[in-house]
Design a protein around this motif. Structure first.
Motif, mmCIF file in Angstrom:
data_model
loop_
_atom_site.group_PDB
_atom_site.id
_atom_site.type_symbol
_atom_site.label_atom_id
_atom_site.label_comp_id
_atom_site.label_asym_id
_atom_site.label_seq_id
_atom_site.Cartn_x
_atom_site.Cartn_y
_atom_site.Cartn_z
ATOM 1 N N TYR A 64 66.539 14.035 72.224
ATOM 2 C CA TYR A 64 67.948 13.652 72.227
ATOM 3 C C TYR A 64 68.825 14.775 72.757
ATOM 4 O O TYR A 64 69.706 14.552 73.602
ATOM 5 N N TRP A 81 66.474 10.423 66.620
ATOM 6 C CA TRP A 81 67.587 10.066 67.515
ATOM 7 C C TRP A 81 68.714 9.523 66.639
ATOM 8 O O TRP A 81 68.490 8.632 65.811
ATOM 9 N N THR A 138 74.362 7.373 71.932
ATOM 10 C CA THR A 138 74.066 7.558 70.507
ATOM 11 C C THR A 138 74.241 6.222 69.801
ATOM 12 O O THR A 138 75.269 5.952 69.175
ATOM 13 N N ILE A 156 77.436 12.872 64.682
ATOM 14 C CA ILE A 156 76.030 12.479 64.731
ATOM 15 C C ILE A 156 75.242 13.018 63.540
ATOM 16 O O ILE A 156 74.246 12.417 63.144
#
Length: 365
Positions: free
Chosen positions: A226, A289, A298, A345
């Motif tokens: 990622y 991920w 994402t 994230i």
């Protein structure tokens, strides 16, 4: 986790005798031998048919289920390997007699004292391992340091590993001791065959590799395609990061790379070879991920694609181009979305929400 790989974009560019009269006594001897051998194997957390799939169990959330509920969840998915970032006194008892083996980390802040004080290492083992293993908790590895190489704590890693190993041996426990690193230890990283440890890390990593080789213990490495894609989406192909490329994206002499995961892992293998340890095994201690909280790539769909393809790949037995023919012990990051992490994230790596419903489905063996 939550790091930036400083040179991943370069690495990932896409442009493991007996007389009959003694028969009864020999049966007893054989029974005792088998029982003793089984106990030894159990102390390593290894058993016939063991999976190579594990998961990272983080606790930075204020709404997470109880450890007992988590153990039931893991068992329901046939996950028998779990990685803990510290010797959590509520989780370790829940793992007792569960059939789940734990990778247990030490706090990074404890490394200096573990390195300089063998008595402290002995105390650490007596407090954080002995009571639990006596009660039926299985330990797969103990890790001294999580992504501290390079850095101010790097020099403490090897002596901390040595002191912990000696303390475990003194307690008659056979638990491998390793450390966790990530791709920033590489200086040269493209093509994979040219990868080498950077100048700051080379002597430290050579010492650690030598210790691990002497103990027949793997190095644990965090591999995140990622971040390779996110660092340079203009030049790194998304299909290369997600295991969906149909053509060889990187050609490195006779080796063809169809996915970024293999390229990153083979870079570590190549660096170990250059350091003089061509057959040291590597465990992927983190990969995954994020499903949200970031740019367009994402997404839950991409996270599902990556993790499902990664499961198939590491369990296939195909290995990597540089190390073919082996399954790759891999721990996915992470079990839950954790709401006490920084926004973005970092809160969105979980396979499950805190209520134990799936963020997306992953087919596990």
């Amino acid at each position: 986790m939550g790091r930036t790989w400083c040179n991943v974009s370069n690495l990932l560019m896409g442009s493991t005798w007996c007389p009959m009269t003694n028969l009864v006594s020999m049966e007893n001897v054989l029974f005792l031998f088998v029982a003793s051998f089984s106990l030894l194997i159990s102390s390593f957390g290894i058993h016939a048919g063991a999976q190579v799939i594990g998961i990272n169990y983080g606790t930075l959330g204020d709404n997470l289920p109880s450890p007992a509920q988590v153990v039931d969840l893991l068992k329901s998915r046939n996950i028998n390997l779990v990685r803990l970032f510290d010797p959590n006194p509520t989780i370790l008892p829940a793992l007792q007699n569960s059939g789940i083996s734990a990778v247990v980390g030490v706090f990074n802040d404890d490394l200096p004292r573990l390195a300089s004080d063998p008595a402290f290492a002995a105390t650490w083992v007596q407090a954080n391992v002995v009571p639990y293993i006596n009660a039926g908790t299985s330990f797969r590895y103990i890790t001294a340091g999580n992504e501290v190489i390079p850095g101010d704590l790097a020099g403490f890693v090897l002596p901390a590993m040595q002191n912990l190993d000696a303390a475990l041996a003194a307690a008659n426990l056979h638990i491998p001791v390793s450390t966790v690193v990530h791709n920033v230890i590489l200086g040269v990283s493209f093509p994979p065959s040219e990868s080498a440890f950077n100048d700051e890390c080379s002597a430290i990593m050579a010492g650690i590799a030598g210790f691990l080789k002497s103990k027949n213990t793997p190095l644990l490495v965090n591999i995140y395609p990622y971040y390779g894609y996110a660092s340079d989406p203009e030049n790194v192909r998304l299909d290369y990061a997600l295991f969906t490329a149909s053509d060889a994206v990187v050609v490195d002499g006779p080796l063809n790379y169809y996915n970024l995961f293999d390229a990153a892992l083979d870079g570590i293998y190549a660096a170990l070879e250059k350091a003089g340890y061509p057959d040291l095994s590597v465990v992927v201690s983190e990969t995954g991920w994020p499903s949200g909280g970031g740019p367009d790539w994402t997404t839950a769909d991409n996270a599902m694609t990556y993790n499902n393809n990664a499961v198939k790949h590491v369990t296939s037995g195909n290995g990597t181009p540089r190390r073919p023919g082996t399954a790759i012990e891999t721990y996915f990051f992470a079990l839950f979305n954790e709401d006490l992490k920084p926004d973005g994230i970092e809160r969105n790596w979980g396979l499950y929400y805190p209520d134990m419903t799936e963020v997306y489905h992953v087919d596990l063996p």
